[in-house]
Design an enzyme around this catalytic site. Structure first.
Site, PDB file in Angstrom:
ATOM      1  N   PRO A 111       0.826  -1.211   0.000  1.00 31.38           N
ATOM      2  CA  PRO A 111       0.000   0.000   0.000  1.00 31.38           C
ATOM      3  C   PRO A 111       0.857   1.257   0.000  1.00 31.38           C
ATOM      4  O   PRO A 111       1.922   1.300   0.613  1.00 31.38           O
ATOM      5  CB  PRO A 111      -0.820  -0.104   1.284  1.00 31.38           C
ATOM      6  CG  PRO A 111      -0.164  -1.142   2.115  1.00 31.38           C
ATOM      7  CD  PRO A 111       0.594  -2.039   1.197  1.00 31.38           C
ATOM      8  N   SER A 118       6.704   1.367   0.122  1.00 31.50           N
ATOM      9  CA  SER A 118       6.254   1.186  -1.267  1.00 31.50           C
ATOM     10  C   SER A 118       7.135   1.977  -2.242  1.00 31.50           C
ATOM     11  O   SER A 118       7.541   1.462  -3.289  1.00 31.50           O
ATOM     12  CB  SER A 118       4.792   1.625  -1.412  1.00 31.50           C
ATOM     13  OG  SER A 118       4.644   2.957  -0.979  1.00 31.50           O
ATOM     14  N   SER A 119       7.457   3.220  -1.900  1.00 33.85           N
ATOM     15  CA  SER A 119       8.201   4.042  -2.865  1.00 33.85           C
ATOM     16  C   SER A 119       9.600   3.482  -3.077  1.00 33.85           C
ATOM     17  O   SER A 119      10.074   3.385  -4.211  1.00 33.85           O
ATOM     18  CB  SER A 119       8.253   5.499  -2.413  1.00 33.85           C
ATOM     19  OG  SER A 119       8.858   5.594  -1.145  1.00 33.85           O
ATOM     20  N   ASP A 163      15.358   2.825   3.777  1.00 30.98           N
ATOM     21  CA  ASP A 163      14.333   2.128   2.979  1.00 30.98           C
ATOM     22  C   ASP A 163      14.932   1.535   1.699  1.00 30.98           C
ATOM     23  O   ASP A 163      14.642   0.391   1.330  1.00 30.98           O
ATOM     24  CB  ASP A 163      13.214   3.095   2.568  1.00 30.98           C
ATOM     25  CG  ASP A 163      12.338   3.521   3.733  1.00 30.98           C
ATOM     26  OD1 ASP A 163      12.819   3.496   4.879  1.00 30.98           O
ATOM     27  OD2 ASP A 163      11.179   3.888   3.485  1.00 30.98           O
TER      28      ASP A 163
HETATM   29  C1  MEV Z   1      10.135   6.455   5.993  1.00 27.28           C
HETATM   30  O1  MEV Z   1       9.854   5.142   5.517  1.00 27.28           O
HETATM   31  C2  MEV Z   1      11.264   6.408   6.988  1.00 27.28           C
HETATM   32  C3  MEV Z   1      11.717   7.764   7.517  1.00 27.28           C
HETATM   33  O2  MEV Z   1      12.737   7.514   8.498  1.00 27.28           O
HETATM   34  C4  MEV Z   1      12.272   8.640   6.413  1.00 27.28           C
HETATM   35  C5  MEV Z   1      13.600   8.135   5.872  1.00 27.28           C
HETATM   36  O3  MEV Z   1      14.305   7.364   6.549  1.00 27.28           O
HETATM   37  O4  MEV Z   1      13.972   8.570   4.763  1.00 27.28           O
HETATM   38  C6  MEV Z   1      10.584   8.508   8.216  1.00 27.28           C
END
Ligand code: MEV
Length: 328
Positions: A111, A118-119, A163
């Protein structure tokens, strides 16, 4: 035509604080995004289906000014388009084929904007598919780095490598600043609760940055998340699941203090804890989306299914396969 896929992830610990150089431990899960790249003469045409668990289709030509007509927040669609355009630009640059056109089809089980990466999964899979379609196989470290550059640009310079590195490598990873490595972990019985909503990562990261700049105790909270992650690493090395759960609960409290939880995320966290989960926390940027709990029994999943505000609950296995070509 070349198809590659990459996994989504949950954060065992450390989201948000990782943006400020603290360590984080994201873990890839068996929900994947697939991207198919087909070479064409020029331009870029993108078709994206099932970007949420409910499913919808975005069809747009990135060269047209029209926005796709879909029932999700404009900011999410803009971000999704930015991620795909950015990935194709990085892939063209890696191969030195700036003028080649592509038809891109995205098919994701993850989602959008719900904290499950997801991105990053779409960007990583797109870079791999496009470069392979041009006859080049990039090293995973280069895919991770180029995918990070895309997230960094779309999130206005506020992104960590967590990520994108996790999605590229698969399994559990540790990221601290530019240092990224894979980790061995025990079996982690993840249960996910999804409220059907989404958060805007860029906005949430900015809100934490502002709090941190305004209040010394918010900066201390970010640093405390880093301390907690270091203790979590010891618990992981010792296979101490109950300590991991306790630290996850602590991590949720600190994220909540930073203002990135929500009523529905808190309700799911408490439902999981009341059902006997070893620990539960929001995962990802927050604001809405998903929580992750640790529970070997079926109790947490069942409790979440009956929790008002929880749209879906499911078990997620660690996915040790990072980005890979499908059927290749
Ligand atoms: C987003 O999935 C995770 C955050 O820590 C942003 C990032 O690490 O780039 C909020």
């Amino acid at each position: 035509m070349t198809t590659s896929s990459a996994p989504g992830k949950v954060y065992l610990f450390g989201e948000h604080a990782v943006v400020y150089g603290e360590p984080a431990v994201p873990c890839a899960i068996e929900l994947r995004a697939s991207v198919t790249a087909t070479r064409r003469d020029s331009g870029l045409r993108v078709r994206a289906g099932d970007l949420t668990l409910d499913g919808f289709t975005v069809e747009y030509d990135s060269e047209a000014s029209d926005r796709p007509d879909v029932d999700v927040a404009d900011s999410l669609v803009d971000a999704a388009m930015g991620y795909i355009n950015g990935a194709v630009t990085q892939a063209r640059d890696a191969v030195g084929a700036e003028d080649v056109g592509f038809e891109i089809a995205v098919d994701s089980q993850i989602p959008l904007g719900a904290g499950l990466g997801s991105s990053a999964a779409v960007v990583v899979a797109a870079i791999d598919a496009v470069t392979r379609e041009l006859g080049v196989t990039l090293d995973p470290a280069e895919i991770a780095d180029r995918a990070y550059q895309v997230e960094y640009a779309v999130q206005d310079g506020q992104a960590s490598r967590a990520d994108t590195f996790c999605s590229t490598m698969g399994g559990a990873v540790r990221v601290e600043g530019d240092e990224c490595r894979t980790l061995d972990t025990p079996d982690l019985p993840f249960v996910i609760g999804y409220d059907g909503g989404a958060g805007d990562t860029g906005e949430l990261v900015s809100s934490v940055r502002d709090l941190r700049a305004e209040y010394g105790f918010a900066a201390d909270t970010v640093a405390s998340i880093g301390d907690l992650v270091r203790q979590g690493e010891t618990a992981l090395a010792e296979d101490d699941l109950s300590r991991l759960g306790e630290l996850m609960n602590f991590n949720h409290g600190l994220l909540s203090a930073l203002g990135v939880s929500s009523r529905s995320l808190d309700a799911m966290v408490w439902a999981a804890r009341d059902a006997g989960a070893l620990g539960a926390k929001l995962t990802g940027a927050g604001g809405g989306g998903c929580i992750v709990a640790l529970d070997e029994t079926p109790e947490t999943e069942t409790a979440l299914e009956y929790t008002p505000g929880c749209a879906d609950a499911f078990r997620a296995e660690l996915d040790t396969t990072g980005v890979c070509q499908e059927g290749g």
